[in-house]
Design a protein around this motif. Structure first.
Motif, PDB file in Angstrom:
ATOM      1  N   SER A  61       0.631  -1.165   0.042  1.00  0.00           N
ATOM      2  CA  SER A  61      -0.073   0.032  -0.138  1.00  0.00           C
ATOM      3  C   SER A  61       0.690   1.276   0.114  1.00  0.00           C
ATOM      4  CB  SER A  61      -0.767  -0.079   1.158  1.00  0.00           C
ATOM      5  OG  SER A  61      -1.978  -1.002   1.167  1.00  0.00           O
ATOM      6  N   GLN A  62       2.017   1.471   0.664  1.00  0.00           N
ATOM      7  CA  GLN A  62       2.707   2.440   0.890  1.00  0.00           C
ATOM      8  C   GLN A  62       3.750   2.539  -0.277  1.00  0.00           C
ATOM      9  OE1 GLN A  62       4.215   1.442   4.671  1.00  0.00           O
ATOM     10  NE2 GLN A  62       2.376   1.902   5.736  1.00  0.00           N
ATOM     11  N   GLN A  63       3.441   3.197  -1.189  1.00  0.00           N
ATOM     12  CA  GLN A  63       4.278   3.177  -2.517  1.00  0.00           C
ATOM     13  C   GLN A  63       5.297   3.934  -2.207  1.00  0.00           C
ATOM     14  OE1 GLN A  63       2.968   3.474  -6.691  1.00  0.00           O
ATOM     15  NE2 GLN A  63       0.866   3.633  -5.747  1.00  0.00           N
ATOM     16  N   PHE A  64       5.279   5.066  -1.350  1.00  0.00           N
ATOM     17  CA  PHE A  64       6.563   5.846  -1.398  1.00  0.00           C
ATOM     18  C   PHE A  64       7.804   5.136  -0.620  1.00  0.00           C
ATOM     19  CE2 PHE A  64       4.249   6.300   2.575  1.00  0.00           C
ATOM     20  CZ  PHE A  64       2.754   6.820   2.069  1.00  0.00           C
ATOM     21  N   ALA A  65       7.528   4.069   0.269  1.00  0.00           N
ATOM     22  CA  ALA A  65       8.784   3.300   0.445  1.00  0.00           C
ATOM     23  C   ALA A  65       8.723   2.116  -0.364  1.00  0.00           C
ATOM     24  CB  ALA A  65       8.295   2.800   1.968  1.00  0.00           C
ATOM     25  N   LEU A  66       7.853   1.537  -0.840  1.00  0.00           N
ATOM     26  CA  LEU A  66       7.603   0.287  -1.610  1.00  0.00           C
ATOM     27  C   LEU A  66       8.474   0.262  -3.079  1.00  0.00           C
ATOM     28  CD1 LEU A  66       6.694  -2.687  -1.879  1.00  0.00           C
ATOM     29  CD2 LEU A  66       4.577  -1.837  -2.884  1.00  0.00           C
ATOM     30  N   MET A  67       8.242   1.429  -3.711  1.00  0.00           N
ATOM     31  CA  MET A  67       8.733   1.492  -5.036  1.00  0.00           C
ATOM     32  C   MET A  67      10.133   1.752  -5.278  1.00  0.00           C
ATOM     33  SD  MET A  67       6.154   0.936  -6.585  1.00  0.00           S
ATOM     34  CE  MET A  67       6.956   0.693  -8.107  1.00  0.00           C
ATOM     35  N   GLU A  68      10.843   2.142  -4.120  1.00  0.00           N
ATOM     36  CA  GLU A  68      12.367   2.523  -3.871  1.00  0.00           C
ATOM     37  C   GLU A  68      12.728   0.927  -3.932  1.00  0.00           C
ATOM     38  OE1 GLU A  68      15.761   4.789  -1.364  1.00  0.00           O
ATOM     39  OE2 GLU A  68      13.697   4.994  -0.975  1.00  0.00           O
ATOM     40  N   SER A  69      12.351   0.267  -3.092  1.00  0.00           N
ATOM     41  CA  SER A  69      12.878  -1.156  -2.968  1.00  0.00           C
ATOM     42  C   SER A  69      12.610  -1.869  -4.158  1.00  0.00           C
ATOM     43  CB  SER A  69      12.120  -1.861  -1.700  1.00  0.00           C
ATOM     44  OG  SER A  69      12.325  -1.284  -0.648  1.00  0.00           O
ATOM     45  N   VAL A  70      11.487  -1.972  -4.724  1.00  0.00           N
ATOM     46  CA  VAL A  70      11.247  -2.629  -5.936  1.00  0.00           C
ATOM     47  C   VAL A  70      12.336  -2.247  -7.022  1.00  0.00           C
ATOM     48  CG1 VAL A  70       9.735  -2.977  -8.055  1.00  0.00           C
ATOM     49  CG2 VAL A  70       8.926  -2.858  -5.490  1.00  0.00           C
ATOM     50  N   THR A  71      12.417  -1.069  -7.427  1.00  0.00           N
ATOM     51  CA  THR A  71      13.252  -0.299  -8.331  1.00  0.00           C
ATOM     52  C   THR A  71      14.596  -0.950  -8.012  1.00  0.00           C
ATOM     53  OG1 THR A  71      12.068   1.497  -8.416  1.00  0.00           O
ATOM     54  CG2 THR A  71      14.144   1.726  -9.567  1.00  0.00           C
ATOM     55  N   GLU A  72      15.150  -0.648  -6.841  1.00  0.00           N
ATOM     56  CA  GLU A  72      16.613  -1.327  -6.399  1.00  0.00           C
ATOM     57  C   GLU A  72      16.942  -2.801  -6.612  1.00  0.00           C
ATOM     58  OE1 GLU A  72      17.448   0.173  -2.544  1.00  0.00           O
ATOM     59  OE2 GLU A  72      17.472   2.194  -3.289  1.00  0.00           O
ATOM     60  N   SER A  73      15.992  -3.603  -6.332  1.00  0.00           N
ATOM     61  CA  SER A  73      16.228  -4.878  -6.251  1.00  0.00           C
ATOM     62  C   SER A  73      15.512  -5.718  -7.410  1.00  0.00           C
ATOM     63  CB  SER A  73      15.780  -5.482  -5.053  1.00  0.00           C
ATOM     64  OG  SER A  73      16.376  -4.837  -3.771  1.00  0.00           O
ATOM     65  N   LEU A  74      14.158  -5.533  -7.670  1.00  0.00           N
ATOM     66  CA  LEU A  74      13.518  -6.422  -8.813  1.00  0.00           C
ATOM     67  C   LEU A  74      13.331  -5.759 -10.096  1.00  0.00           C
ATOM     68  CD1 LEU A  74      11.146  -8.017  -6.359  1.00  0.00           C
ATOM     69  CD2 LEU A  74      13.140  -8.819  -7.039  1.00  0.00           C
ATOM     70  N   SER A  75      14.098  -4.875 -10.607  1.00  0.00           N
ATOM     71  CA  SER A  75      13.984  -4.220 -11.746  1.00  0.00           C
ATOM     72  C   SER A  75      14.210  -5.139 -12.910  1.00  0.00           C
ATOM     73  CB  SER A  75      15.026  -3.102 -11.955  1.00  0.00           C
ATOM     74  OG  SER A  75      14.917  -2.393 -13.214  1.00  0.00           O
ATOM     75  N   GLY A  76      13.365  -5.274 -13.805  1.00  0.00           N
ATOM     76  CA  GLY A  76      13.313  -6.286 -15.058  1.00  0.00           C
ATOM     77  C   GLY A  76      12.880  -7.689 -14.655  1.00  0.00           C
ATOM     78  N   ARG A  77      12.471  -7.742 -13.337  1.00  0.00           N
ATOM     79  CA  ARG A  77      12.010  -9.218 -12.799  1.00  0.00           C
ATOM     80  C   ARG A  77      10.593  -9.194 -12.544  1.00  0.00           C
ATOM     81  NH1 ARG A  77      17.144  -7.788 -11.150  1.00  0.00           N
ATOM     82  NH2 ARG A  77      18.729  -9.341 -11.470  1.00  0.00           N
ATOM     83  N   ILE A  78       9.855  -8.085 -12.395  1.00  0.00           N
ATOM     84  CA  ILE A  78       8.656  -7.961 -11.585  1.00  0.00           C
ATOM     85  C   ILE A  78       7.775  -6.961 -12.694  1.00  0.00           C
ATOM     86  CG2 ILE A  78       9.164  -5.550 -10.486  1.00  0.00           C
ATOM     87  CD1 ILE A  78       7.641  -6.857  -8.178  1.00  0.00           C
ATOM     88  N   GLY A  79       6.514  -7.427 -12.884  1.00  0.00           N
ATOM     89  CA  GLY A  79       5.397  -6.667 -13.480  1.00  0.00           C
ATOM     90  C   GLY A  79       4.583  -5.993 -12.444  1.00  0.00           C
ATOM     91  N   ILE A  80       4.176  -4.737 -12.500  1.00  0.00           N
ATOM     92  CA  ILE A  80       3.653  -3.890 -11.651  1.00  0.00           C
ATOM     93  C   ILE A  80       2.062  -3.493 -12.284  1.00  0.00           C
ATOM     94  CG2 ILE A  80       3.650  -1.623  -9.979  1.00  0.00           C
ATOM     95  CD1 ILE A  80       6.597  -2.042 -10.500  1.00  0.00           C
ATOM     96  N   VAL A  81       1.190  -3.569 -11.316  1.00  0.00           N
ATOM     97  CA  VAL A  81      -0.202  -3.187 -11.593  1.00  0.00           C
ATOM     98  C   VAL A  81      -0.756  -2.119 -10.564  1.00  0.00           C
ATOM     99  CG1 VAL A  81      -2.698  -3.859 -11.665  1.00  0.00           C
ATOM    100  CG2 VAL A  81      -0.852  -5.430 -12.743  1.00  0.00           C
ATOM    101  N   GLN A  82      -1.207  -0.962 -11.106  1.00  0.00           N
ATOM    102  CA  GLN A  82      -1.486  -0.089 -10.196  1.00  0.00           C
ATOM    103  C   GLN A  82      -3.096  -0.231  -9.944  1.00  0.00           C
ATOM    104  OE1 GLN A  82      -0.182   3.126  -8.487  1.00  0.00           O
ATOM    105  NE2 GLN A  82      -2.070   3.226  -7.753  1.00  0.00           N
TER     106      GLN A  82
END
Length: 410
Positions: free
Chosen positions: A107-128
């Protein structure tokens, strides 16, 4: 009323086949967990929620061992509480690299997306995932993004033959909003939004943004809601709340990244030097905005000073949802120049721009399309069908090349 089918289901399934991980993110209470549990249950995939303090503690204490006891495929709910887990998920994903290993919500995108970008870039599909769309609420099977071509409008005309597109029905939908618990009637409108704001501020904003004065932040959200459909003016908002421009900008960014507010960008083709560069602010749920601005019924809202802004916000949010539910970044803009000539919405697709005006009237006229002439100045693109979205009951040609359509067609 039980489970309401979501148009994003197809998108999540598609991304699950293409990526090792899928993240469904968005504001609180939009139905992220319900959506993923339905999809993962079909595949007998187990799940864990980090709302459970013991699960959170276990994952933080020893992430490697935690994942050994929760082998893929697995669903992790509210993963923003354990950001360090992403690094360990990356290791497991890179060792196997198959589709649908992990399904995640946050839910808390402001913390979540930074972690996703750093660790799972190219490995994850994202749905808003936003609150329910009008299509989903009335169980409309059409999941196509809103692009007002002739083919799209003809298809909608057939599919909506029996739908209630009346003015009272529209204003009731605007007043109620699209959060699932409100739509299902599980809780009253006022009770839901009062508790929603309390939870949002206490669990998200206060912890992550270090906001010490909760009442001041609530006032800020209310002031922002009163400006839905307007150009962003940080100084004006800050002055009314009693905070600096910098703080107002920071706080508004929190509303944007948590999925409550959408900033519509101005159209830019580098051919018109007189266009403004300031975005417009839209709440993604008119029910929440109505509660914040203290409207007490659909009827008072319809006759109130903000009626035009609320109708425009409703139409804009429905259009944005139609793209997001398909996993597409909405190709939407507005046009406004220094002479204040404005077009509410420009949709860009395949080098074609579709100009759209949004008017609350039930009797559209050629005057509602008076600003479409400005599209002739835009070079290197084709101009598609021009449309006026309004409260009419059926499509009507109001000017050569301009069609008025009911907001229900969105």
């Amino acid at each position: 009323m039980g489970y309401i089918p979501r148009h994003a289901e197809e998108t999540v399934r598609r991304l699950g086949a293409e990526f090792p991980a899928v993240l469904v993110t968005g504001a609180r209470q939009t139905g992220k967990t319900t959506l993923l549990r339905k999809i993962t249950a079909e595949k007998n995939i187990r799940s864990t929620s980090f709302d459970d303090p013991m699960e959170e503690l276990s994952a933080k204490t020893d992430p490697k061992s935690f994942l050994e006891f929760h082998p893929a495929p697995y669903m992790f709910d509210e993963i923003q509480y354990v950001p360090d887990l992403f690094r360990h998920l990356k290791i497991l994903i890179d060792s196997e690299r198959t589709g649908g290993m992990y399904f995640l919500t946050g839910s808390q995108q402001f913390a979540l997306m930074e972690s996703v970008t750093e660790s799972l870039s190219g490995r994850i599909g994202i749905v808003q995932l936003y609150p329910l769309s009008a299509r989903e609420i009335r169980n409309d099977p059409s999941a196509e993004p809103f692009v007002p071509s002739k083919e799209y409008l003809l298809g909608r005309q057939t599919g909506l033959a029996s739908a209630d597109l009346s003015v009272p029905a529209t204003w009731k939908a605007i007043y109620t909003g699209g959060y699932p618990e409100v739509v299902k009637g599980t809780v009253s409108v006022n009770d839901f939004y009062a508790n929603y704001l309390k939870t949002y501020i206490e669990r998200d904003i206060r912890k992550l943004a270090h906001v010490s004065d909760e009442m001041q932040f609530l006032q800020f959200i209310s002031v922002a809601a009163a400006r839905t459909g307007q150009l962003v003016n940080y100084g004006d908002i800050g002055n009314e709340v009693g905070v600096s421009d910098v703080t107002a900008k920071k706080w508004l960014s929190l509303l944007v990244t948590s999925g409550i507010v959408y900033l519509l960008r101005p159209f830019s083709a580098n051919v018109e030097k007189r266009v403004v560069k300031t975005p417009k602010l839209y709440f993604m749920d008119t029910g929440l905005a109505a509660y914040l601005t203290r409207w007490t019924s659909p009827e008072t809202m319809q006759g109130g000073a903000m009626a035009g802004a609320f109708f425009e916000t409703y139409a804009m949010s429905e259009i944005i949802k139609s793209f997001s539910n398909r996993g597409i970044e909405p190709p939407v803009y507005f046009y406004r120049d220094k002479d204040k000539t404005e077009i509410d919405l420009i949709i860009c697709q395949d080098n074609v721009i579709y100009p759209v005006e949004i008017k609350k009237t039930a009797t559209p006229s050629a005057d509602d399309a008076r600003n479409f002439f400005i599209t002739e100045r835009i070079k290197n693109v084709r101009v598609g069908a021009a449309t006026v979205i309004c409260n009419c009951l059926r499509p009507a040609v109001i000017k050569s090349g301009v069609t008025a359509i009911p907001v229900g067609y969105v």
